[in-house]
Enzyme design. Structure first.
Site, PDB file in Angstrom:
ATOM      1  N   ASP A 508       0.836  -1.197   0.000  1.00 44.07           N
ATOM      2  CA  ASP A 508       0.000   0.000   0.000  1.00 44.07           C
ATOM      3  C   ASP A 508       0.870   1.246   0.000  1.00 44.07           C
ATOM      4  OD1 ASP A 508      -2.193   1.732   0.286  1.00 44.07           O
ATOM      5  OD2 ASP A 508      -1.942   1.757   2.444  1.00 44.07           O
ATOM      6  N   LYS A 509       1.966   1.201   0.781  1.00 44.83           N
ATOM      7  CA  LYS A 509       2.855   2.361   0.853  1.00 44.83           C
ATOM      8  C   LYS A 509       4.291   1.879   0.911  1.00 44.83           C
ATOM      9  CE  LYS A 509      -0.325   5.481   3.261  1.00 44.83           C
ATOM     10  NZ  LYS A 509      -0.578   6.238   4.500  1.00 44.83           N
ATOM     11  N   PHE A 626     -11.388  13.660   5.232  1.00 46.22           N
ATOM     12  CA  PHE A 626     -10.913  13.011   4.005  1.00 46.22           C
ATOM     13  C   PHE A 626     -11.583  11.654   3.830  1.00 46.22           C
ATOM     14  CE2 PHE A 626      -8.052  10.035   1.868  1.00 46.22           C
ATOM     15  CZ  PHE A 626      -7.896  10.684   0.648  1.00 46.22           C
ATOM     16  N   ARG A 682       4.437  13.892  -5.294  1.00 45.70           N
ATOM     17  CA  ARG A 682       3.065  13.762  -4.805  1.00 45.70           C
ATOM     18  C   ARG A 682       2.393  15.115  -5.014  1.00 45.70           C
ATOM     19  NH1 ARG A 682       0.037  10.333  -0.911  1.00 45.70           N
ATOM     20  NH2 ARG A 682      -1.794  11.553  -0.405  1.00 45.70           N
ATOM     21  N   ASP A 748      -2.440   7.122  -4.648  1.00 49.44           N
ATOM     22  CA  ASP A 748      -1.766   8.233  -5.313  1.00 49.44           C
ATOM     23  C   ASP A 748      -2.165   8.336  -6.786  1.00 49.44           C
ATOM     24  OD1 ASP A 748      -0.502   8.889  -3.028  1.00 49.44           O
ATOM     25  OD2 ASP A 748       1.459   8.086  -3.569  1.00 49.44           O
ATOM     26  N   GLY A 871      -3.265  -0.531   7.509  1.00 51.06           N
ATOM     27  CA  GLY A 871      -4.479  -0.968   8.190  1.00 51.06           C
ATOM     28  C   GLY A 871      -5.613   0.027   8.152  1.00 51.06           C
ATOM     29  N   ALA A 872      -5.361   1.258   7.713  1.00 43.93           N
ATOM     30  CA  ALA A 872      -6.400   2.275   7.780  1.00 43.93           C
ATOM     31  C   ALA A 872      -7.461   2.085   6.703  1.00 43.93           C
ATOM     32  CB  ALA A 872      -5.769   3.666   7.654  1.00 43.93           C
ATOM     33  N   ASN A 873      -7.041   1.908   5.449  1.00 39.23           N
ATOM     34  CA  ASN A 873      -7.993   1.832   4.343  1.00 39.23           C
ATOM     35  C   ASN A 873      -7.981   0.480   3.630  1.00 39.23           C
ATOM     36  OD1 ASN A 873      -8.827   4.569   4.608  1.00 39.23           O
ATOM     37  ND2 ASN A 873      -6.913   5.183   3.638  1.00 39.23           N
ATOM     38  N   ASP A 874      -7.286  -0.491   4.180  1.00 35.53           N
ATOM     39  CA  ASP A 874      -7.162  -1.759   3.469  1.00 35.53           C
ATOM     40  C   ASP A 874      -7.371  -2.956   4.390  1.00 35.53           C
ATOM     41  OD1 ASP A 874      -3.677  -0.869   3.046  1.00 35.53           O
ATOM     42  OD2 ASP A 874      -4.821  -1.269   4.851  1.00 35.53           O
TER      43      ASP A 874
END
Length: 1185
Positions: A508-509, A626, A682, A748, A871-874
């Site tokens: 993810d990142k 967001f 970014r 992104d 873990g936040a969005n996935d």
């Protein structure tokens, strides 16, 4: 199962099950009871292990509505069976959200007909609660008052007459309430009577983890099939007068059971303490008469309105905010320790108005307070409270789901475990052959019937090792311990083995964000705190459009927001509780620039981006947090001295530009954006709008964000440099060298993601990137994909030369696509989806649910998928992947089975290395245990032919001193220091592994038969054996040279097999570095050689062995040397060519390698053909005009 009586519960969910109804049949129960008596209780055990047999043996089929028992089978690949008893209770109504006022007369179980009224509703509920103990089946009441339900895995299923099926009551969402109805119909609170009535259905608001008593755990553990098998073995050995060995096995079993009970009890206590901490608190509840009363959190039900205290609390339920704002730490759920701002649920006004959608916990998570999360601060109006409507309670909450996933984990589907059971069945078949052989030999030698029964059953106990499960889990336990030492925590230990098979990892990142600069198209600056920019709308947007808050005087929030705010150089101030109470409206967060940066007051008609106020403060009136689905956030602000409010927006440039007036978006917007993203920056876009004067403070608090985020004026771009973490390139290079694919799944911009993928090594400099722009059907035209090649920074060839790509270059290509394109391809190009993911490397602007879909598609082509995220969005993708690892500071979260405290992706290689080591250990131990049982089986079978057997202490020495010691030390090999290109095999049923095991069996069989026959041919041996047996009493004919020979030969063979199967490189450290194993093996070798060369009478008597001549010693050494070198050679030959079975993605890759039209050429279009059948799609490639 009959189709008309077969229903589906939890349809479309992870716990989907088929359900059928049964009623108890008295005559079947009587027959089963007779069978239990006749079989000495074995039938009862069998029915305990097989719930489906139990139901069918004691019940008759019935409709689900009238069932007394329900039998369920999961619809997943495991096909697990569950059994539950249907219970009944009395209630004033049929559904929990019915009004008690409409219930005029109700029939009780004893025939009374109480009248309901507003004043007596509470008394009515209490009466019904008292009648729950009545035997409802014998009552004469009308069935509409009987609520039928059953409980499974801490979830209650209620009968619903409307759908004629059982269903779960989740909470307020069952009503499909809209946002406006929550404010209008559910914000006043419940009466005590309504609360008591709903509690009949939803139960107590408590996540109760009951710690079973030691007795219950003991019974459950002892009734395990392997312990029953051990009990059978102990009884058999005792009957054969193997008392010492039987006692030793009993002691081992008791120690094993005690250890297991201690571990299980400790886990239950830890989970209970974790759940019980802060789970029961005192809360303030608003009643329908607007009174606030104190109550325990266990009394809460869906629909209650609770007051969130200003000093924060631990949420005891899931609730949606209807007024005020909260700062929440959700690390328990997401693993992300950054505080999150929760705002009140928008109130569109009238029911059914524009923007008034159905409340959904996932879609409205920015307005929902989840159970178990920590509310740090609240913001509120003077004279009003921060209020929230309870949505879910108990096990239905987010915390309840986490606890359920730990209490009732889904079984692990892995080829190794399936093959292990198949191999055990093969051992049972071998045991059956030995069983028949023993009976035949014993009858031929006229052995007594009792001895025949004992010895023939004894063969079965030897062939199937009862300690196999414990031995196979040793490697996993050691791997889990090593992972914990490096900061990786696991809540699903069985997945460690599966991680050894990972051949694709989604990230993810892989980078961090630093070095902010601005680009507004009017001006380009690197410092936002220059005097010329301080009062610009651009900097005002940077300073206000965020979710930052102050906790203990320190700014806290999303790292990206922190960087942006620090770049602006402004100051953030929050109103204290005392200041808030002095006003009749919410006191906003205020931001202002430092006084030294403020220029002299001035007016400039030429530059409308500069404001003219000496005292310059901006208050943040409303936040729209967001959303990863919307890819933007916005705020409503008011500048000191201004009458009208402003709206500021930030987000993905494409999204922000689409919400702005066209005339405000520069013509070169696309070119500038592409230029920055190609360089790997970014990019975030900013926009602003002056709001209408009619919007008051209170209206703003309830307005929908769609009314604010429209007709914006484009301000400019924020450019942020993506700096890779130091560990990232090395980790990705290690994975690439190990033939493990890496994929970037990010939110992104696509060109930014491609640039980062090149920088970190996911895409090599010489590789080509093909962008798939998929467009949905429009104006009667079919969906289509436009293919274009991204610019390669290392190549400066023209487009004409790039059209003709050589075959070698064609193989080195990567697909990149956005979330929107992925959605179109999923819906309209199913035939291309698997082809695209085969070479797909960059997936940009992906929504959380799309990440999960991508993982599922990759798994459908037989990839073993790992997922690494924050873990936040996935959460969905982390749980769906074979090995999901969340970068978090917690030891366990609902996000994934693995959690790493290391804040970088180096944990991925560590997890795969330990997984490979654990998987290799499981194979080694399984093969060793299988060979151990076969070697002992061969020895005993040969000795049975001369009416002999191994002695009591010989069995004891082999099992205790050799087998157990070797098994638990050979599992200690740490993981190899680096990843190699090949993976361990995933199953036991393969040609190489079976050939290895079978050749080892043949070698052991050959040498045992050779030694046995050679000793038998020596005349002196038989004479000594006879004379010895005549001198001393030896009823079992144990102390003879055949026995001694096979004992020594088999003992050496155990050690030889252990050394041969104790694999080191390339997945584990070499065995010679495993000191406990080396010391154990050497000690046993020395001991065996010592008692062979220098017999010690006491030891010989203890082991019941004879003193062997030097001729025999030379034979043993010869046999041992040939055995070990032969085993090593066979093992080496078996490992020379280990062909991995071809997975589906391999076959697909072979097909594509000979397809002349793949990959698609640049500037071509693929259109979806009209589907000929439902849910099918096809496509054709068309050249560009």
């Amino acid at each position: 199962m009959e189709k008309e009586d077969l229903k589906i519960i939890n349809k479309g969910m992870e716990e989907e099950m088929e359900i059928s109804g049964y009623r108890i049949c008295p005559w079947k129960v009587a027959l089963v009871a007779l069978g239990v008596l006749c079989t000495g209780g074995f039938l009862l055990l069998l029915l305990y292990w097989m719930p489906e047999w139990c139901v069918k043996a004691t019940c008759t089929r019935s409709s689900i509505r009238e069932a007394e028992m329900v039998l369920m089978r999961s619809t997943d690949e495991f096909k697990r069976w569950f059994l539950a008893k249907v219970r009944e209770m009395l209630a004033p109504g049929r559904r929990p959200f019915e009004s008690l006022d409409v219930q005029t007369t109700l029939t009780m179980a004893n025939g009374h007909t109480p009248q309901t009224s507003d004043s007596s509703s509470e008394e009515l509920i209490r009466k019904y609660a008292e009648y729950q103990q009545v035997q409802v089946l014998k009552c004469t009441c009308y069935c509409n008052n009987i609520i039928r339900y059953f409980t499974l895995h801490s979830t209650i299923y209620y009968w619903n007459d409307t759908v004629q099926n059982f269903e779960v009551l989740t909470g307020l969402e069952d009503l499909e309430v809209t946002c406006s109805s929550i404010h209008s119909e559910h914000s006043a609170g419940l009466t005590r009577g309504q609360q008591e009535y709903r509690r009949l259905f939803f139960g107590v608001n408590e996540i109760a983890v009951k710690v079973p008593s030691v007795f219950k755990l003991l019974i459950k553990e002892v009734l395990n099939p392997f312990y029953i098998f051990q009990l059978f073995s102990v009884i058999l050995w005792s009957a054969d007068e193997y008392y010492y060995y039987a006692v030793a096995i009993v002691i081992m079993s008791v120690i094993s059971i005690a250890t297991s009970l201690y571990t299980i009890k400790k886990q239950y206590v830890m989970l209970h303490d974790m759940v019980a901490a802060h789970s029961i608190v005192r809360v303030s509840v608003i009643r329908d008469n607007n009174e606030v009363e104190e109550a325990m959190s266990t009394d809460l039900v869906p629909g209650d309105v609770m007051v969130i205290p200003s000093n924060g609390t631990i949420m005891p339920c899931d609730a949606v905010l209807i007024s005020g704002t909260c700062i929440v730490n959700e690390s328990m759920l997401t693993g992300e320790s950054v505080p999150v701002t929760k705002t009140n649920l928008p109130n569109p006004g009238e029911k059914g108005a524009e923007g008034d959608g159905v409340y959904n916990m996932e879609d409205h998570k920015r307005h929902t307070l989840f159970c178990g999360t920590n509310v740090i601060q609240t913001r509120f109006y003077s004279g009003e409270q921060v209020k929230a409507v309870v949505v879910r309670t108990g096990y239905s909450t987010a915390k309840g789901q986490l606890v359920r996933s730990i209490l009732y984990p889904k079984p692990t589907d892995f080829k190794l475990y399936r093959d292990a059971y198949m191999f055990l069945l093969c051992l049972v078949a071998v045991a059956g052959i030995g069983f028949l052989y023993t009976i035949v030999v014993s009858i031929m030698n006229k052995v007594p019937a009792k001895t025949i029964i004992i010895e023939s059953l004894d063969i079965v106990t030897i062939t199937v090792p009862p300690a196999l499960p414990a031995a196979m889990t040793a490697g996993i336990v050691y791997a889990q311990r090593r992972l914990k030492q490096i900061g990786i925590f696991c809540i699903s230990p069985q997945r460690i083995n599966i991680c050894g098979q990972l051949n694709l990892v989604c990230f993810d990142k892989v980078d961090t964000y630093e070095n902010v600069s601005e680009r507004s198209f009017h001006l380009s600056e690197e410092n936002a705190y220059k005097e010329s920019l301080v009062k610009s709308q651009f900097v005002a947007c940077m300073a206000t459009c965020h979710s930052l808050t102050k906790i203990d005087g320190q700014l806290s929030g999303d790292p990206l927001d922190l960087k942006m705010f620090e770049a602006a150089g402004w100051i953030l101030e929050e109103a204290t509780e005392e200041e808030t109470t002095l006003h009749n409206r919410i006191m906003p967060t205020v931001v202002r620039p430092p006084k030294q940066l403020l220029p002299e007051p001035m007016m400039s008609p030429e530059r409308d981006m500069v404001l003219a106020f000496a005292s310059y403060e901006i208050g943040i009136v409303r936040q729209f947090p967001f959303s990863s689905a919307l890819q933007r956030m916005s705020v409503v602000t008011r500048t000191l001295g201004e009458k009208r409010m402003d709206a500021f927006l930030k987000g993905a440039p494409e999204v922000v530009a689409s919400l702005c007036k066209k005339e405000t978006v520069p013509e070169d917007f696309a070119e500038v954006l592409e230029d920055y993203t190609k360089q790997g920056f970014r990019v975030i876009a900013l926009a602003h709008r002056r709001l209408e004067s009619k919007l008051s403070w209170h209206k703003v608090q309830n307005v929908n964000r769609d009314h604010i985020e429209v007709n914006m004026e484009f301000l400019g771009l924020i450019i942020m440099q993506n700096k890779l973490k130091a560990e990232t390139p090395g980790v990705l290079e290690d994975l690439r060298q190990a033939n493990i694919r890496t994929i970037m799944v990010t939110g992104d911009n696509m060109l930014t993601a491609i640039s980062v993928a090149r920088d970190c090594g996911m895409i090599l400099p010489q590789d080509q990137v093909i962008i798939a722009d998929a467009l949905p059907p429009k104006d009667g035209q079919a969906a289509k994909i436009n293919w274009r090649y991204a610019d390669n920074p290392t190549k400066h060839s023209s487009k004409a030369t790039r059209l003709e790509v050589s075959p070698k270059v064609q193989e080195q290509y990567h697909f990149a696509m956005s979330g929107k394109a992925f959605a179109v391809i999923t819906d309209h190009f199913q035939d291309l989806l698997q082809r695209l993911v085969l070479h797909g490397t960059v997936f940009a602007r992906m929504a959380p649910d799309q990440k999960t879909q991508l993982v599922e598609v990759l798994q459908s082509v037989d990839y073993f998928v790992g997922m690494c995220g924050d873990g936040a969005n996935d959460c969905g993708a982390l749980k769906r992947a074979h090995g999901g690892i969340s970068l978090s500071e917690l030891e366990a979260s609902v996000a994934s089975p693995f959690t790493s405290r290391t804040p970088n992706i180096s944990c991925v290689t560590n997890l795969i290395r330990e997984g490979r080591a654990a998987l290799t250990t499981s194979f080694c131990v399984f093969k060793f245990m299988a060979l151990y049982s076969i070697i002992q089986y061969i020895s005993v079978t040969l000795l049975y032919s001369i009416l002999s057997n191994l002695g009591d202490f010989q069995f004891l020495f082999i099992d205790m001193a050799i087998i157990l010691l070797i098994v638990f030390t050979m599992s200690l090999n740490p993981a190899w220091k680096e990843l190699v290109p090949r993976r361990p095999p995933s199953g036991l049923i393969s040609v190489q592994l079976l050939f290895s095991v079978l050749t080892q069996i043949l070698i052991c069989l050959g040498f045992q038969i050779f030694a046995f026959l050679w000793v038998g041919q020596q005349g002196c041996c038989s004479n000594i054996s006879v004379s010895h047996n005549s001198e001393e009493q030896d009823d079992h004919n144990i102390k003879n040279y055949e026995n001694t020979t096979l004992f020594f030969v088999s003992s050496f063979q155990y050690l030889i097999v252990a050394i041969v199967f104790s694999k080191g490189k390339p997945f584990r450290q070499p065995s010679y570095k495993n000191c406990p194993f080396v010391l154990s093996a050497i000690s046993l070798y020395v001991f065996l050689l010592l008692i062979m060369f220098y017999p010690i009478r006491a030891i010989d008597e203890f082991l019941e062995v004879r003193c062997v001549f030097y001729l025999f010693i030379y034979l043993f050494l010869f046999v041992g040397c040939i055995d070990i070198w032969g085993s090593k050679c066979i093992s080496w030959l078996c490992c020379r060519r280990q062909k991995v079975p071809k997975a589906r993605y391999m076959h697909l890759a072979q097909e594509l390698s000979v397809d002349p039209d793949w990959p698609p050429k640049p500037k071509t279009t693929t259109e979806a053909k009209p589907p000929t059948r439902k849910d099918s799609a096809s496509s054709q490639i068309m050249s560009a005009s």
